[in-house]
Design a protein around this motif. Sequence first.
Motif, mmCIF file in Angstrom:
data_model
loop_
_atom_site.group_PDB
_atom_site.id
_atom_site.type_symbol
_atom_site.label_atom_id
_atom_site.label_comp_id
_atom_site.label_asym_id
_atom_site.label_seq_id
_atom_site.Cartn_x
_atom_site.Cartn_y
_atom_site.Cartn_z
ATOM 1 N N ALA A 68 0.840 -1.198 0.000
ATOM 2 C CA ALA A 68 0.000 0.000 0.000
ATOM 3 C C ALA A 68 0.875 1.247 0.000
ATOM 4 O O ALA A 68 2.023 1.211 0.424
ATOM 5 C CB ALA A 68 -0.903 -0.003 1.235
ATOM 6 N N ASP A 69 0.329 2.353 -0.485
ATOM 7 C CA ASP A 69 1.012 3.636 -0.382
ATOM 8 C C ASP A 69 0.833 4.183 1.025
ATOM 9 O O ASP A 69 -0.222 4.013 1.644
ATOM 10 C CB ASP A 69 0.433 4.638 -1.382
ATOM 11 N N HIS A 70 1.863 4.857 1.536
ATOM 12 C CA HIS A 70 1.839 5.426 2.882
ATOM 13 C C HIS A 70 2.458 6.811 2.864
ATOM 14 O O HIS A 70 3.056 7.226 1.869
ATOM 15 C CB HIS A 70 2.638 4.544 3.851
ATOM 16 N N THR A 71 2.343 7.508 4.004
ATOM 17 C CA THR A 71 3.121 8.709 4.265
ATOM 18 C C THR A 71 3.707 8.580 5.656
ATOM 19 O O THR A 71 3.234 7.787 6.471
ATOM 20 C CB THR A 71 2.278 10.008 4.223
ATOM 21 N N VAL A 72 4.717 9.359 5.917
ATOM 22 C CA VAL A 72 5.254 9.545 7.266
ATOM 23 C C VAL A 72 5.106 11.041 7.508
ATOM 24 O O VAL A 72 5.766 11.852 6.853
ATOM 25 C CB VAL A 72 6.736 9.122 7.359
ATOM 26 N N THR A 73 4.198 11.408 8.406
ATOM 27 C CA THR A 73 3.849 12.812 8.603
ATOM 28 C C THR A 73 3.810 13.145 10.090
ATOM 29 O O THR A 73 3.031 12.550 10.836
ATOM 30 C CB THR A 73 2.468 13.120 7.975
ATOM 31 N N TYR A 125 8.313 12.489 19.548
ATOM 32 C CA TYR A 125 7.781 12.894 18.251
ATOM 33 C C TYR A 125 6.685 11.914 17.858
ATOM 34 O O TYR A 125 6.944 10.720 17.747
ATOM 35 C CB TYR A 125 8.870 12.834 17.179
ATOM 36 N N GLU A 126 5.484 12.411 17.632
ATOM 37 C CA GLU A 126 4.395 11.553 17.177
ATOM 38 C C GLU A 126 4.133 11.842 15.706
ATOM 39 O O GLU A 126 4.141 13.001 15.270
ATOM 40 C CB GLU A 126 3.148 11.793 18.014
ATOM 41 N N TYR A 127 3.892 10.785 14.956
ATOM 42 C CA TYR A 127 3.659 10.917 13.518
ATOM 43 C C TYR A 127 2.590 9.916 13.089
ATOM 44 O O TYR A 127 2.170 9.054 13.864
ATOM 45 C CB TYR A 127 4.961 10.717 12.736
ATOM 46 N N PHE A 128 2.147 10.037 11.824
ATOM 47 C CA PHE A 128 1.069 9.196 11.326
ATOM 48 C C PHE A 128 1.175 9.038 9.821
ATOM 49 O O PHE A 128 1.970 9.721 9.167
ATOM 50 C CB PHE A 128 -0.288 9.805 11.713
ATOM 51 N N CYS A 129 0.345 8.154 9.299
ATOM 52 C CA CYS A 129 0.201 7.950 7.851
ATOM 53 C C CYS A 129 -1.118 8.603 7.445
ATOM 54 O O CYS A 129 -2.177 8.217 7.955
ATOM 55 C CB CYS A 129 0.192 6.458 7.537
ATOM 56 N N ILE A 130 -1.059 9.589 6.563
ATOM 57 C CA ILE A 130 -2.275 10.326 6.191
ATOM 58 C C ILE A 130 -3.387 9.400 5.677
ATOM 59 O O ILE A 130 -4.500 9.459 6.189
ATOM 60 C CB ILE A 130 -1.964 11.447 5.182
ATOM 61 N N PRO A 131 -3.134 8.521 4.686
ATOM 62 C CA PRO A 131 -4.258 7.713 4.187
ATOM 63 C C PRO A 131 -4.752 6.655 5.174
ATOM 64 O O PRO A 131 -5.847 6.121 4.997
ATOM 65 C CB PRO A 131 -3.722 7.067 2.913
ATOM 66 N N MET A 137 -2.932 4.336 12.178
ATOM 67 C CA MET A 137 -1.538 4.085 11.810
ATOM 68 C C MET A 137 -0.700 5.243 12.341
ATOM 69 O O MET A 137 -0.493 6.251 11.667
ATOM 70 C CB MET A 137 -1.375 3.929 10.301
ATOM 71 N N PHE A 138 -0.254 5.076 13.595
ATOM 72 C CA PHE A 138 0.513 6.084 14.307
ATOM 73 C C PHE A 138 1.867 5.522 14.701
ATOM 74 O O PHE A 138 2.013 4.314 14.873
ATOM 75 C CB PHE A 138 -0.194 6.510 15.609
ATOM 76 N N GLY A 139 2.820 6.407 14.891
ATOM 77 C CA GLY A 139 4.123 6.004 15.389
ATOM 78 C C GLY A 139 4.672 7.053 16.332
ATOM 79 O O GLY A 139 4.167 8.184 16.392
#
Length: 145
Positions: A68-73, A125-131, A137-139
């Motif tokens: 799947a396509d992801h982002t790191v945001t 630092y908290e981040y997520f995948c937009i889609p 989907m958090f990190g």
Amino acid sequence: MHRRVYLAAVGTAVSAGLAGCSSAISTGGDGPCAGEDCHIGMNRTEFLPDVYEISVGDTVVWKNTSEADHTVTAYDDRIPDEASFFATGGFEDQESARHAWQGQRGGRLGPRETFEHTFDVPGTYEYFCIPHERAEMFGEIIVSE
């Protein structure tokens, strides 16, 4: 008697199969990434590991290990005040990253692609995948002195 032996064997196999499925802080070697190729991988709706601990000055490499396509945001309001915002696509803030994804899938991290960021400020630092944000989907990156 044979039934008990069978159930014991199945129980042991299930326990072994589930070992390591809980979330834990990782400093490497867990999930689909181990070593210099990447530190954090991704499946359909998870960062693997979802919590990663490093030291100031370390660079983290994410690799899309799914199809799947992801982002790191980064979340604008969930990184240290002095820290640089980070996102695939090089956007300057969360709103720009979201807008780009919705318009043209900007910031897309395709299968087997990598993204890296160096963390120079201690903190969480908290981040997520937009889609996949709705799928939780958090990190989290924990940066220590």
